[in-house]
Design a protein around this motif. Structure first.
Motif, mmCIF file in Angstrom:
data_model
loop_
_atom_site.group_PDB
_atom_site.id
_atom_site.type_symbol
_atom_site.label_atom_id
_atom_site.label_comp_id
_atom_site.label_asym_id
_atom_site.label_seq_id
_atom_site.Cartn_x
_atom_site.Cartn_y
_atom_site.Cartn_z
ATOM 1 N N LYS A 9 0.815 -1.204 0.000
ATOM 2 C CA LYS A 9 0.000 0.000 0.000
ATOM 3 C C LYS A 9 0.853 1.260 0.000
ATOM 4 O O LYS A 9 0.419 2.301 -0.470
ATOM 5 C CB LYS A 9 -0.914 0.022 1.229
ATOM 6 C CG LYS A 9 -2.018 -0.999 1.169
ATOM 7 C CD LYS A 9 -2.928 -0.838 2.349
ATOM 8 C CE LYS A 9 -4.065 -1.845 2.281
ATOM 9 N NZ LYS A 9 -4.942 -1.745 3.446
ATOM 10 N N SER A 10 2.047 1.228 0.494
ATOM 11 C CA SER A 10 2.868 2.423 0.582
ATOM 12 C C SER A 10 3.510 2.786 -0.763
ATOM 13 O O SER A 10 3.723 3.948 -1.052
ATOM 14 C CB SER A 10 3.938 2.268 1.650
ATOM 15 O OG SER A 10 4.836 1.252 1.268
ATOM 16 N N LYS A 11 3.790 1.820 -1.614
ATOM 17 C CA LYS A 11 4.424 2.121 -2.902
ATOM 18 C C LYS A 11 3.493 2.910 -3.826
ATOM 19 O O LYS A 11 3.932 3.895 -4.414
ATOM 20 C CB LYS A 11 4.898 0.839 -3.563
ATOM 21 C CG LYS A 11 6.157 0.295 -2.959
ATOM 22 C CD LYS A 11 6.662 -0.903 -3.718
ATOM 23 C CE LYS A 11 7.897 -1.459 -3.049
ATOM 24 N NZ LYS A 11 8.390 -2.658 -3.701
ATOM 25 N N PRO A 12 2.216 2.528 -3.994
ATOM 26 C CA PRO A 12 1.360 3.360 -4.863
ATOM 27 C C PRO A 12 1.174 4.774 -4.305
ATOM 28 O O PRO A 12 1.097 5.735 -5.079
ATOM 29 C CB PRO A 12 0.035 2.612 -4.901
ATOM 30 C CG PRO A 12 0.370 1.212 -4.543
ATOM 31 C CD PRO A 12 1.565 1.297 -3.635
ATOM 32 N N ALA A 13 1.090 4.948 -2.996
ATOM 33 C CA ALA A 13 0.953 6.277 -2.413
ATOM 34 C C ALA A 13 2.204 7.098 -2.665
ATOM 35 O O ALA A 13 2.130 8.282 -2.999
ATOM 36 C CB ALA A 13 0.678 6.167 -0.925
ATOM 37 N N PHE A 14 3.368 6.488 -2.549
ATOM 38 C CA PHE A 14 4.630 7.176 -2.807
ATOM 39 C C PHE A 14 4.721 7.581 -4.278
ATOM 40 O O PHE A 14 5.152 8.690 -4.602
ATOM 41 C CB PHE A 14 5.808 6.251 -2.418
ATOM 42 C CG PHE A 14 7.138 6.873 -2.678
ATOM 43 C CD1 PHE A 14 7.604 7.915 -1.884
ATOM 44 C CD2 PHE A 14 7.931 6.428 -3.726
ATOM 45 C CE1 PHE A 14 8.834 8.491 -2.132
ATOM 46 C CE2 PHE A 14 9.149 7.000 -3.973
ATOM 47 C CZ PHE A 14 9.617 8.036 -3.170
ATOM 48 N N ILE A 15 4.285 6.712 -5.161
ATOM 49 C CA ILE A 15 4.308 7.018 -6.601
ATOM 50 C C ILE A 15 3.346 8.174 -6.906
ATOM 51 O O ILE A 15 3.661 9.059 -7.701
ATOM 52 C CB ILE A 15 3.966 5.754 -7.421
ATOM 53 C CG1 ILE A 15 5.093 4.729 -7.277
ATOM 54 C CG2 ILE A 15 3.743 6.102 -8.887
ATOM 55 C CD1 ILE A 15 4.786 3.389 -7.893
ATOM 56 N N LYS A 16 2.175 8.208 -6.293
ATOM 57 C CA LYS A 16 1.224 9.307 -6.497
ATOM 58 C C LYS A 16 1.828 10.625 -6.049
ATOM 59 O O LYS A 16 1.704 11.647 -6.744
ATOM 60 C CB LYS A 16 -0.072 9.049 -5.740
ATOM 61 C CG LYS A 16 -0.941 7.982 -6.343
ATOM 62 C CD LYS A 16 -2.197 7.815 -5.509
ATOM 63 C CE LYS A 16 -3.009 6.632 -5.988
ATOM 64 N NZ LYS A 16 -4.188 6.401 -5.152
ATOM 65 N N TYR A 17 2.485 10.655 -4.902
ATOM 66 C CA TYR A 17 3.084 11.891 -4.407
ATOM 67 C C TYR A 17 4.232 12.345 -5.292
ATOM 68 O O TYR A 17 4.397 13.535 -5.551
ATOM 69 C CB TYR A 17 3.545 11.722 -2.956
ATOM 70 C CG TYR A 17 2.395 11.653 -1.982
ATOM 71 C CD1 TYR A 17 1.443 12.665 -1.939
ATOM 72 C CD2 TYR A 17 2.264 10.586 -1.117
ATOM 73 C CE1 TYR A 17 0.383 12.595 -1.050
ATOM 74 C CE2 TYR A 17 1.208 10.512 -0.225
ATOM 75 C CZ TYR A 17 0.279 11.528 -0.200
ATOM 76 O OH TYR A 17 -0.774 11.466 0.669
ATOM 77 N N CYS A 18 5.014 11.404 -5.775
ATOM 78 C CA CYS A 18 6.110 11.761 -6.690
ATOM 79 C C CYS A 18 5.559 12.322 -8.000
ATOM 80 O O CYS A 18 6.080 13.311 -8.531
ATOM 81 C CB CYS A 18 6.993 10.536 -6.958
ATOM 82 S SG CYS A 18 8.028 10.090 -5.567
ATOM 83 N N PHE A 19 4.521 11.705 -8.519
ATOM 84 C CA PHE A 19 3.913 12.178 -9.762
ATOM 85 C C PHE A 19 3.341 13.590 -9.572
ATOM 86 O O PHE A 19 3.515 14.464 -10.414
ATOM 87 C CB PHE A 19 2.826 11.192 -10.198
ATOM 88 C CG PHE A 19 2.217 11.525 -11.525
ATOM 89 C CD1 PHE A 19 2.964 11.438 -12.694
ATOM 90 C CD2 PHE A 19 0.904 11.948 -11.619
ATOM 91 C CE1 PHE A 19 2.410 11.756 -13.916
ATOM 92 C CE2 PHE A 19 0.342 12.267 -12.829
ATOM 93 C CZ PHE A 19 1.096 12.173 -13.989
ATOM 94 N N PHE A 20 2.677 13.831 -8.429
ATOM 95 C CA PHE A 20 2.128 15.147 -8.135
ATOM 96 C C PHE A 20 3.250 16.182 -8.029
ATOM 97 O O PHE A 20 3.137 17.300 -8.554
ATOM 98 C CB PHE A 20 1.315 15.082 -6.834
ATOM 99 C CG PHE A 20 0.719 16.387 -6.433
ATOM 100 C CD1 PHE A 20 -0.348 16.938 -7.143
ATOM 101 C CD2 PHE A 20 1.221 17.098 -5.347
ATOM 102 C CE1 PHE A 20 -0.892 18.148 -6.778
ATOM 103 C CE2 PHE A 20 0.682 18.299 -4.979
ATOM 104 C CZ PHE A 20 -0.384 18.834 -5.690
#
Length: 154
Positions: A9-20
């Motif tokens: 669950k932490s990897k998709p959230a980290f990817i979303k924040y990086c993309f933002f």
């Protein structure tokens, strides 16, 4: 008791924040690229010479440069026959030699207009004088040439 954060669950959230963060950074870079530049006009120097020559010739001929305004003209003829238009113009020139006349061709009709009046009252005065000579008279509002000035009248 604490709940455990699982790795999946932490990897998709980290990817979303990086993309933002990348989107925000990219948008600020595009705004930074709007720097005003300098325009360089490349032209032949003869263009400036021709413009200066035109102003010189107009001033020598007494033609005012860059002056025109809207006013009124009296239309004395409208028809499809060119000879009739020129004869109407000649009749008017015989009566009023100082008055400027214009022949305009808008397909299929020739129109003869007279005068460069600044006010409608001046045009109406001429129209009343011409009422006996010409049958169909109209006052037309359009761009006029400046009236002739008398250099001796200071």
């Amino acid at each position: 008791m604490k709940t455990a954060v699982f790795d999946h669950k932490s990897k998709p959230a980290f990817i979303k924040y990086c993309f933002f963060f990348i989107l925000i950074l990219a948008s600020t870079q595009t705004f930074a690229q709007q720097v005003r530049g300098r325009v360089e006009v490349i032209k032949d120097p003869l263009v400036d010479t021709l413009i200066a020559k035109r102003f010189e010739m107009n001033n020598a001929a007494g033609v005012p440069t860059a002056f025109s305004s809207y006013g009124y003209r009296v239309q004395i003829f409208s028809g499809s026959n060119r000879k009739d238009a020129y004869s109407a113009q000649a009749r008017l020139q015989d009566q009023y030699p100082e008055l400027r006349t214009y022949i305009i061709y808008s397909e299929p009709n020739f129109k003869v207009r007279a005068g460069d009046f600044r006010t409608r009252m001046e045009a109406q005065k001429l129209m009343q004088e011409l009422r006996s000579s010409f049958s169909s008279l109209f006052i037309i509002s359009e761009k006029i040439n400046p009236p002739k000035t008398d250099p001796d009248n200071d």
